[in-house]
Every structure is written in structure tokens, then in C-alpha cells.
Write an enzyme that holds these catalytic residues in place. Structure first.
Site, PDB file in Angstrom:
ATOM      1  N   HIS A   1     -10.527   3.493  10.192  1.00 54.31           N
ATOM      2  CA  HIS A   1      -9.814   2.285   9.785  1.00 54.31           C
ATOM      3  C   HIS A   1      -8.305   2.416  10.031  1.00 54.31           C
ATOM      4  O   HIS A   1      -7.655   1.490  10.512  1.00 54.31           O
ATOM      5  CB  HIS A   1     -10.078   2.011   8.302  1.00 54.31           C
ATOM      6  CG  HIS A   1      -9.654   0.658   7.879  1.00 54.31           C
ATOM      7  ND1 HIS A   1      -8.917   0.445   6.737  1.00 54.31           N
ATOM      8  CD2 HIS A   1      -9.828  -0.566   8.433  1.00 54.31           C
ATOM      9  CE1 HIS A   1      -8.664  -0.847   6.617  1.00 54.31           C
ATOM     10  NE2 HIS A   1      -9.221  -1.477   7.630  1.00 54.31           N
ATOM     11  N   ILE A  27      -2.194   6.061   5.459  1.00 57.93           N
ATOM     12  CA  ILE A  27      -2.658   7.445   5.326  1.00 57.93           C
ATOM     13  C   ILE A  27      -4.097   7.527   5.813  1.00 57.93           C
ATOM     14  O   ILE A  27      -4.935   6.724   5.416  1.00 57.93           O
ATOM     15  CB  ILE A  27      -2.565   7.931   3.872  1.00 57.93           C
ATOM     16  CG1 ILE A  27      -1.103   7.874   3.384  1.00 57.93           C
ATOM     17  CG2 ILE A  27      -3.123   9.357   3.748  1.00 57.93           C
ATOM     18  CD1 ILE A  27      -0.915   8.254   1.926  1.00 57.93           C
ATOM     19  N   CYS A  32       3.087   2.534   5.288  1.00 57.75           N
ATOM     20  CA  CYS A  32       2.532   3.884   5.361  1.00 57.75           C
ATOM     21  C   CYS A  32       1.014   3.771   5.361  1.00 57.75           C
ATOM     22  O   CYS A  32       0.434   3.268   4.395  1.00 57.75           O
ATOM     23  CB  CYS A  32       3.004   4.698   4.155  1.00 57.75           C
ATOM     24  SG  CYS A  32       2.268   6.337   4.080  1.00 57.75           S
ATOM     25  N   TRP A  43       0.835  -1.209   0.000  1.00 56.38           N
ATOM     26  CA  TRP A  43       0.000   0.000   0.000  1.00 56.38           C
ATOM     27  C   TRP A  43       0.870   1.260   0.000  1.00 56.38           C
ATOM     28  O   TRP A  43       1.892   1.310   0.689  1.00 56.38           O
ATOM     29  CB  TRP A  43      -0.892   0.012   1.243  1.00 56.38           C
ATOM     30  CG  TRP A  43      -2.274  -0.520   1.058  1.00 56.38           C
ATOM     31  CD1 TRP A  43      -2.647  -1.829   0.950  1.00 56.38           C
ATOM     32  CD2 TRP A  43      -3.474   0.243   0.972  1.00 56.38           C
ATOM     33  NE1 TRP A  43      -4.014  -1.923   0.815  1.00 56.38           N
ATOM     34  CE2 TRP A  43      -4.543  -0.652   0.820  1.00 56.38           C
ATOM     35  CE3 TRP A  43      -3.752   1.619   1.022  1.00 56.38           C
ATOM     36  CZ2 TRP A  43      -5.864  -0.224   0.718  1.00 56.38           C
ATOM     37  CZ3 TRP A  43      -5.064   2.036   0.922  1.00 56.38           C
ATOM     38  CH2 TRP A  43      -6.111   1.110   0.764  1.00 56.38           C
ATOM     39  N   THR A  59     -12.637   7.209   7.585  1.00 59.80           N
ATOM     40  CA  THR A  59     -13.139   6.502   8.780  1.00 59.80           C
ATOM     41  C   THR A  59     -11.975   6.269   9.753  1.00 59.80           C
ATOM     42  O   THR A  59     -10.874   6.754   9.531  1.00 59.80           O
ATOM     43  CB  THR A  59     -13.737   5.137   8.369  1.00 59.80           C
ATOM     44  OG1 THR A  59     -12.665   4.278   7.955  1.00 59.80           O
ATOM     45  CG2 THR A  59     -14.740   5.304   7.250  1.00 59.80           C
ATOM     46  N   PHE A  93      -1.239  -3.830   7.840  1.00 58.65           N
ATOM     47  CA  PHE A  93      -1.822  -4.756   8.820  1.00 58.65           C
ATOM     48  C   PHE A  93      -1.121  -6.110   8.792  1.00 58.65           C
ATOM     49  O   PHE A  93      -1.038  -6.801   9.814  1.00 58.65           O
ATOM     50  CB  PHE A  93      -3.319  -4.936   8.555  1.00 58.65           C
ATOM     51  CG  PHE A  93      -4.039  -5.705   9.620  1.00 58.65           C
ATOM     52  CD1 PHE A  93      -4.276  -7.065   9.461  1.00 58.65           C
ATOM     53  CD2 PHE A  93      -4.455  -5.084  10.789  1.00 58.65           C
ATOM     54  CE1 PHE A  93      -4.936  -7.793  10.447  1.00 58.65           C
ATOM     55  CE2 PHE A  93      -5.118  -5.801  11.786  1.00 58.65           C
ATOM     56  CZ  PHE A  93      -5.359  -7.151  11.614  1.00 58.65           C
ATOM     57  N   GLU A  94      -0.568  -6.485   7.640  1.00 63.60           N
ATOM     58  CA  GLU A  94       0.127  -7.779   7.485  1.00 63.60           C
ATOM     59  C   GLU A  94       1.598  -7.719   7.889  1.00 63.60           C
ATOM     60  O   GLU A  94       2.300  -8.731   7.850  1.00 63.60           O
ATOM     61  CB  GLU A  94       0.014  -8.263   6.031  1.00 63.60           C
ATOM     62  CG  GLU A  94      -1.361  -8.803   5.654  1.00 63.60           C
ATOM     63  CD  GLU A  94      -2.404  -7.707   5.503  1.00 63.60           C
ATOM     64  OE1 GLU A  94      -2.048  -6.633   4.963  1.00 63.60           O
ATOM     65  OE2 GLU A  94      -3.549  -7.908   5.915  1.00 63.60           O
ATOM     66  N   PHE A 109       9.500  -0.751  14.230  1.00 61.10           N
ATOM     67  CA  PHE A 109       8.238  -0.117  13.811  1.00 61.10           C
ATOM     68  C   PHE A 109       8.547   1.035  12.836  1.00 61.10           C
ATOM     69  O   PHE A 109       8.635   2.181  13.217  1.00 61.10           O
ATOM     70  CB  PHE A 109       7.539   0.401  15.073  1.00 61.10           C
ATOM     71  CG  PHE A 109       6.190   1.018  14.853  1.00 61.10           C
ATOM     72  CD1 PHE A 109       5.973   2.360  15.164  1.00 61.10           C
ATOM     73  CD2 PHE A 109       5.123   0.276  14.371  1.00 61.10           C
ATOM     74  CE1 PHE A 109       4.720   2.953  15.000  1.00 61.10           C
ATOM     75  CE2 PHE A 109       3.869   0.858  14.204  1.00 61.10           C
ATOM     76  CZ  PHE A 109       3.675   2.196  14.522  1.00 61.10           C
TER      77      PHE A 109
END
Ligand SMILES: Nc1c(NC[C@H](O)[C@H](O)[C@H](O)CO)[nH]c(=O)[nH]c1=O
Ligand SMILES: CC(=O)[C@@H](O)COP(=O)(O)O
Length: 173
Positions: free
Chosen positions: A97, A91, A89, A31, A95, A66-67, A122
Site C-alpha cells: 500500500h 511508513i 509521512c 497520518w 503490504t 494520498f490527498e 515533495f
């Protein structure tokens, strides 16, 4: 300290260990690829600058931030790695999310670091806008990939240190 006050690419390289004998994993989220690829390039460049060998750096790509923890755990299960760097990243959208993703990644990597005793770094940007991401992926605030690599170098070396005598605690970062 805000990135505007401390450039992400600036560090005291007098206390960075030689990485010749260290092995690393780098997990990169797809992403926002323009951003994550810039983070990856800077991260790899920094590891090599401090002596890491390309053959000792394992790279994996995952669909999204998330993975990252799962990808890091898979990489760490395949190879003996001294540190695993996760780059992504997220962004902010319309919402909440982004908050769920960011918190899950932070918690997931913290849990991996503590449960395995190996550093999982991280290297996630959590900007409100694409412009803020660009600023932190080689723009005016430096590159988060550099910061992540430096963190990995220092934590990997800490883990390998033999407890011989006391060391002065430097306040460089
Ligand atoms: N919106 C962003 C995402 N979303 C995808 C998630 O990370 C994940 O892949 C999906 O929920 C399936 O599990 N990921 C990013 O890395 N950056 C974003 O901005
Ligand atoms: C965090 C994101 O950019 C994406 O996964 C969700 O965006 P939105 O909150 O606008 O649906």
C-alpha cells in the site's frame, strides 16, 4: 545522496532569496501526526527565517499523504501562491500500500508542477520504520521540512526571475 550523508537541515543560505514578496501554501497530512507536525514546524520556521510573512502562508490539512496533491491543487486554486509545499509521512506497512501512495503523490505533484508552471514541493517521508521517520523529522538526519522550505524558496524565486543577463550557476544546494 542518502540523508545519512547529507543532513536535510543543512543548506547554503547564501543563495536563498528574500521571501518578503513571496506567497506559499503548506499542505500537511494528518497520518503520523507527530512526524508531519515536526516537518510543518521546521518548514514554517525556515520560510519565516528567510523573510516570508505569516499572512502570505496558507496552510491546509488533509487526511493522508494520498490527498496531498488534491489538497495542494485546491489551495493553489484559492490563492495566488508562488509555491506549494506538501508534507507527509508514509511508513511502510505489511503490504505494498505504501508504494502505491508514494508513487501517486510523487507523480501527482510532478504533474501539478509541470502543468501549472508553479512549484509543488515533495516533502514526503517514505521510511521503513517510525524510527527512520523521527531521524528525518528533526532527528540525526535533520528535518525534511527545512529541505522542503528551501526548495520552495529557490523554485519560487526562479519562477519570478526576469531573464536579465546570464547568471553563474552555483552548485550550492
Ligand atoms: N498508511 C499511511 C497513509 N494511508 C492513508 C492514505 O494516505 C489515504 O489517506 C487513504 O488511502 C485514503 O485515500 N497515509 C499517510 O500519510 N501515511 C501512512 O503511513
Ligand atoms: C502504508 C500504510 O502504512 C498503511 O496504509 C497500510 O499498511 P499495511 O500495508 O500494513 O496494510
Amino acid at each position: 545522496m542518502a540523508s545519512a550523508l547529507k543532513n536535510l537541515s543543512t543548506y547554503d543560505d547564501s543563495n536563498i532569496p528574500d521571501a518578503t514578496e513571496l506567497s506559499f501554501g503548506i499542505v500537511v497530512a494528518d497520518w503520523n501526526r507527530d512526524i508531519t507536525h515536526a516537518l510543518y514546524e521546521a518548514c514554517m520556521e525556515t520560510l519565516l527565517k528567510h523573510g516570508a510573512k505569516e499572512e502570505n502562508i496558507s496552510v491546509a490539512q488533509v487526511p493522508g499523504a494520498f490527498e496531498l496533491p488534491a489538497g495542494a491543487r485546491i489551495l493553489a486554486g484559492r490563492e495566488k501562491l508562488d509555491a506549494v509545499i506538501c508534507l507527509g509521512c508514509v511508513i511502510k506497512g505489511e503490504t505494498q500500500h505504501d508504494e502505491y501512495i508514494n508513487n501517486a503523490v510523487a507523480q501527482g505533484l510532478m504533474n501539478l508542477s509541470i502543468s501549472t508552471g508553479r512549484p509543488f514541493i515533495f516533502g514526503l517521508l517514505t521510511p521503513n520504520t517510525h524510527e527512520q521517520a523521527v531521524d528525518r523529522a528533526g532527528g540525526k538526519h535533520g528535518n525534511k521540512g527545512v529541505e522542503a522550505a528551501v526548495t520552495a524558496l529557490r523554485m519560487a524565486a526562479l519562477r519570478k526571475e526576469k531573464p536579465e543577463g546570464k547568471k553563474s550557476i552555483g552548485f550550492g544546494n
